[in-house]
Design an enzyme around this catalytic site. Structure first.
Site, PDB file in Angstrom:
ATOM      1  N   SER A  23     -98.630 -12.996  57.444  1.00 17.52           N
ATOM      2  CA  SER A  23     -99.141 -14.438  57.672  1.00 17.52           C
ATOM      3  C   SER A  23    -100.574 -14.521  57.155  1.00 17.52           C
ATOM      4  CB  SER A  23     -99.154 -14.913  59.214  1.00 17.52           C
ATOM      5  OG  SER A  23     -99.505 -16.207  59.235  1.00 17.52           O
ATOM      6  N   LEU A  75    -107.839 -21.131  60.479  1.00 17.42           N
ATOM      7  CA  LEU A  75    -106.320 -21.414  60.662  1.00 17.42           C
ATOM      8  C   LEU A  75    -106.119 -22.791  60.184  1.00 17.42           C
ATOM      9  CD1 LEU A  75    -105.467 -19.756  64.089  1.00 17.42           C
ATOM     10  CD2 LEU A  75    -104.463 -19.126  61.923  1.00 17.42           C
ATOM     11  N   ASN A 111     -95.150 -18.403  61.752  1.00 19.96           N
ATOM     12  CA  ASN A 111     -96.501 -17.855  62.566  1.00 19.96           C
ATOM     13  C   ASN A 111     -96.975 -19.144  63.108  1.00 19.96           C
ATOM     14  OD1 ASN A 111     -99.393 -17.389  62.659  1.00 19.96           O
ATOM     15  ND2 ASN A 111     -98.661 -15.424  62.441  1.00 19.96           N
ATOM     16  N   CYS A 142    -106.287 -14.717  66.715  1.00 21.97           N
ATOM     17  CA  CYS A 142    -107.169 -14.974  65.690  1.00 21.97           C
ATOM     18  C   CYS A 142    -108.452 -15.129  66.105  1.00 21.97           C
ATOM     19  CB  CYS A 142    -106.734 -16.324  65.154  1.00 21.97           C
ATOM     20  SG  CYS A 142    -108.066 -16.897  63.741  1.00 21.97           S
ATOM     21  N   ILE A 203    -101.653  -5.073  62.988  1.00 19.11           N
ATOM     22  CA  ILE A 203    -102.922  -5.640  63.594  1.00 19.11           C
ATOM     23  C   ILE A 203    -103.357  -6.820  62.979  1.00 19.11           C
ATOM     24  CG2 ILE A 203    -103.666  -3.513  64.619  1.00 19.11           C
ATOM     25  CD1 ILE A 203    -105.913  -3.293  62.616  1.00 19.11           C
ATOM     26  N   GLY A 229    -107.862  -5.793  54.730  1.00 24.79           N
ATOM     27  CA  GLY A 229    -107.749  -4.891  53.581  1.00 24.79           C
ATOM     28  C   GLY A 229    -107.866  -3.368  53.732  1.00 24.79           C
ATOM     29  N   GLY A 256    -104.240  -3.470  55.833  1.00 29.24           N
ATOM     30  CA  GLY A 256    -104.640  -2.902  54.594  1.00 29.24           C
ATOM     31  C   GLY A 256    -103.359  -2.115  53.734  1.00 29.24           C
ATOM     32  N   THR A 278    -103.551  -8.658  52.522  1.00 31.57           N
ATOM     33  CA  THR A 278    -104.753  -8.887  51.645  1.00 31.57           C
ATOM     34  C   THR A 278    -104.703  -8.309  50.184  1.00 31.57           C
ATOM     35  OG1 THR A 278    -106.325  -8.818  53.377  1.00 31.57           O
ATOM     36  CG2 THR A 278    -107.263  -8.139  51.175  1.00 31.57           C
TER      37      THR A 278
HETATM   38  C1  LIG Z   1    -107.251 -15.178  54.435  1.00 30.82           C
HETATM   39  C2  LIG Z   1    -106.349 -14.608  55.497  1.00 30.82           C
HETATM   40  C3  LIG Z   1    -105.637 -15.526  56.297  1.00 30.82           C
HETATM   41  C4  LIG Z   1    -104.795 -15.194  57.595  1.00 30.82           C
HETATM   42  N1  LIG Z   1    -104.314 -15.991  58.216  1.00 30.82           N
HETATM   43  C5  LIG Z   1    -103.708 -15.613  59.470  1.00 30.82           C
HETATM   44  C6  LIG Z   1    -102.832 -16.676  60.099  1.00 30.82           C
HETATM   45  O1  LIG Z   1    -102.742 -17.808  59.613  1.00 30.82           O
HETATM   46  N2  LIG Z   1    -102.039 -16.072  61.077  1.00 30.82           N
HETATM   47  C7  LIG Z   1    -102.129 -14.713  61.515  1.00 30.82           C
HETATM   48  O2  LIG Z   1    -101.504 -14.336  62.478  1.00 30.82           O
HETATM   49  N3  LIG Z   1    -102.605 -13.731  60.750  1.00 30.82           N
HETATM   50  C8  LIG Z   1    -103.433 -14.320  59.807  1.00 30.82           C
HETATM   51  N4  LIG Z   1    -103.906 -13.210  59.082  1.00 30.82           N
HETATM   52  C9  LIG Z   1    -104.270 -11.977  59.212  1.00 30.82           C
HETATM   53  C10 LIG Z   1    -103.011 -11.115  58.426  1.00 30.82           C
HETATM   54  O3  LIG Z   1    -101.595 -11.689  58.617  1.00 30.82           O
HETATM   55  C11 LIG Z   1    -103.159  -9.721  58.721  1.00 30.82           C
HETATM   56  O4  LIG Z   1    -102.690  -9.321  60.074  1.00 30.82           O
HETATM   57  C12 LIG Z   1    -104.468  -9.031  58.424  1.00 30.82           C
HETATM   58  O5  LIG Z   1    -104.954  -9.496  57.241  1.00 30.82           O
HETATM   59  C13 LIG Z   1    -104.329  -7.364  58.177  1.00 30.82           C
HETATM   60  O6  LIG Z   1    -103.490  -7.123  57.345  1.00 30.82           O
HETATM   61  P1  LIG Z   1    -104.109  -6.979  55.546  1.00 30.82           P
HETATM   62  O7  LIG Z   1    -105.245  -5.732  55.657  1.00 30.82           O
HETATM   63  O8  LIG Z   1    -102.710  -6.317  54.719  1.00 30.82           O
HETATM   64  O9  LIG Z   1    -104.551  -8.202  55.174  1.00 30.82           O
HETATM   65  C14 LIG Z   1    -104.676 -13.758  57.632  1.00 30.82           C
HETATM   66  C15 LIG Z   1    -105.540 -12.780  56.964  1.00 30.82           C
HETATM   67  C16 LIG Z   1    -106.266 -13.371  55.880  1.00 30.82           C
HETATM   68  C17 LIG Z   1    -106.985 -12.363  54.956  1.00 30.82           C
END
Ligand SMILES: Cc1cc2nc3c(=O)[nH]c(=O)nc-3n(C[C@H](O)[C@H](O)[C@H](O)COP(=O)(O)O)c2cc1C
Length: 314
Positions: A23, A75, A111, A142, A203, A229, A256, A278
Site C-alpha cells: 500500500s 496518508l 487499504n 501509520c 511490517i 526499503g 524491503g 519501495t
Molecule cells: C511512500 C510510501 C507510502 C506508504 N503509504 C502507505 C499507506 O497508505 N498505507 C499503509 O498501510 N502503508 C503505507 N506504506 C507502507 C508500505 O505499504 C510498507 O508497509 C512499507 O513501506 C514496508 O515495505 P517496503 O520496505 O517494501 O516499502 C507506505 C510506504 C511508502 C514508502
C-alpha cells in the site's frame, strides 16, 4: 513438464500467486499499468483511503537514506468517493476475473485509514457495497498520523477493540496491518487475532529521522518519517517469523523485498503472501521479477507447490 503450483489461500481467498503490491507504493496501479499487465499480480493493494479527503503533511516529505527511504506523506488521499469511482472503477475495467492458466483473477485489497474509530467504521461501511474490493487491509500503524493511527496500532487493547468493531461491519475478510514500532509485535498480533482479524500484514515503516547537516535542519518537514526499503528487511523477516509462531491466522510479509530471494525468506519465515513496496519506485517491474524468480526457484529445487515453503524453517 511438471507444473509448479504458485497459488496460495489467504483466509479463504485464492490468490494466483503470493505476490502483491504494498500500500502507498503503487497507487491503485493506474500509472504502473503502462509498464506491465496488472493481471499478473496475486493482488493489487491500494493506497490508504479514508472516508473524507486528507491533505497529507507539508513538504519535503520523502528523503533517501542508506538502503532505504524515509516518508512522511501523512496518508494524503482524495477520500472515499473519488477513490471508489476512479480507482475501483479502473481496477474493475483492468482486472479480468479468471485470467491466466490458474483461472484465478488478480484480487483487490483496499487499504483503509482513519483518524478515529468513527472514520474507520464509515469507510469500511461504504466499502461493504463495493464488489471490486475483495479484502480490506486496515492500517492501524501509520507513524505519520498524529490523531489516531499510531495510538491504535501500539496498544494491544486498542488493537483488539478496533479489530472487533471493524470485523462486525466488514463484508470482506479483514487484514490488520501492524506497526513494527512496538516492544513486542507478537502481543499486537495476538490482540488482532483475538479481535477477529482474518489475516495480518506486516511490517509498516519504522519511525526514523534524518538531519541535513549543511542546512542544520530536519530533512523532512514532519521531522520524523517512516523508514522502508532493503534496510528494514531483516527486521521484517524476524517479526514475521515471531508472529507466525504466535498466531494461527495467515500473514502477508513485507519490508524491503527487492528480489525473489527476499520474498522466499518471508515465505520460509511463515508468511503466506508477500508485498513489494519501495523497490517498485526503483524498478516498476520488481513485483513481476519476484513472481518469475519464485517460479524459477520451485523449478530449480523441484518443489511442486509454493505452499510447501510457507514456514519451512523451524
Ligand atoms: C511512500 C510510501 C507510502 C506508504 N503509504 C502507505 C499507506 O497508505 N498505507 C499503509 O498501510 N502503508 C503505507 N506504506 C507502507 C508500505 O505499504 C510498507 O508497509 C512499507 O513501506 C514496508 O515495505 P517496503 O520496505 O517494501 O516499502 C507506505 C510506504 C511508502 C514508502
Amino acid at each position: 513438464m511438471t507444473t509448479h503450483n504458485m497459488s496460495v489461500d489467504l483466509c479463504g481467498v485464492r490468490l494466483k500467486n503470493p505476490v502483491m503490491t504494498a500500500s502507498g507504493t503503487f497507487g491503485s496501479g493506474i500509472e504502473f499499468s503502462s509498464f506491465f499487465d496488472l493481471n499478473r499480480l496475486g493482488a493489487v493493494v491500494t493506497k490508504g483511503v479514508s472516508s473524507v479527503p486528507w491533505e497529507g503533511n507539508p513538504t519535503p516529505r520523502i528523503c533517501e537514506t542508506p538502503s532505504g527511504m524515509l516518508n512522511a506523506i501523512g496518508l494524503q488521499n482524495p477520500g472515499f468517493d473519488v477513490f471508489a469511482k476512479r480507482d475501483l472503477g479502473f481496477l474493475e475495467e483492468t482486472l479480468r476475473p479468471d485470467e491466466g492458466s490458474s483461472g484465478i483473477g488478480t484480487k483487490v485489497i483496499v487499504n483503509v485509514c482513519g483518524h478515529s474509530e468513527e472514520e474507520y467504521v464509515d469507510c469500511v461501511t461504504k466499502l461493504a457495497a463495493e464488489k471490486r474490493a475483495d479484502l480490506l487491509e486496515i492500517n492501524i500503524s501509520c507513524p505519520n498520523v498524529k490523531e489516531g493511527g499510531i495510538a491504535f496500532g501500539t496498544d494491544p487493547k486498542g488493537v483488539e477493540r478496533i479489530t472487533s468493531v471493524i470485523r462486525k461491519i466488514a463484508r470482506q475478510p479483514v487484514i490488520m496491518k501492524l506497526s513494527p514500532n512496538v516492544t513486542d509485535i507478537t502481543e499486537i498480533a495476538k490482540a488482532a487475532q483475538a479481535g477477529g482479524a482474518d489475516a495480518l500484514s506486516m511490517i509498516n515503516t519504522l519511525t526514523g529521522m534524518k538531519i541535513d547537516v549543511e542546512r542544520r535542519a530536519f530533512a523532512l518537514a514532519n521531522k520524523t518519517g517512516g523508514l522502508s526499503g532493503p534496510a528494514i528487511h531483516p527486521v521484517a523477516v524476524r517479526m514475521v517469523y515471531q508472529c507466525a509462531k504466535a498466531v494461527q491466522i495467515p500473514i502477508i510479509g513485507m519490508g524491503g523485498i527487492r528480489t525473489a530471494a527476499d520474498a522466499l525468506e518471508m515465505l520460509m519465515a511463515g508468511a503466506t503472501a508477500v508485498s513489494v513496496g519501495t523497490a517498485s519506485f526503483h524498478d516498476q517491474t520488481t513485483a513481476l521479477s519476484v513472481i518469475d524468480g519464485i517460479r524459477e526457484y520451485l523449478e530449480r529445487h523441484q518443489i511442486a507447490d509454493v505452499r510447501e515453503l510457507i514456514g519451512c524453517v523451524e
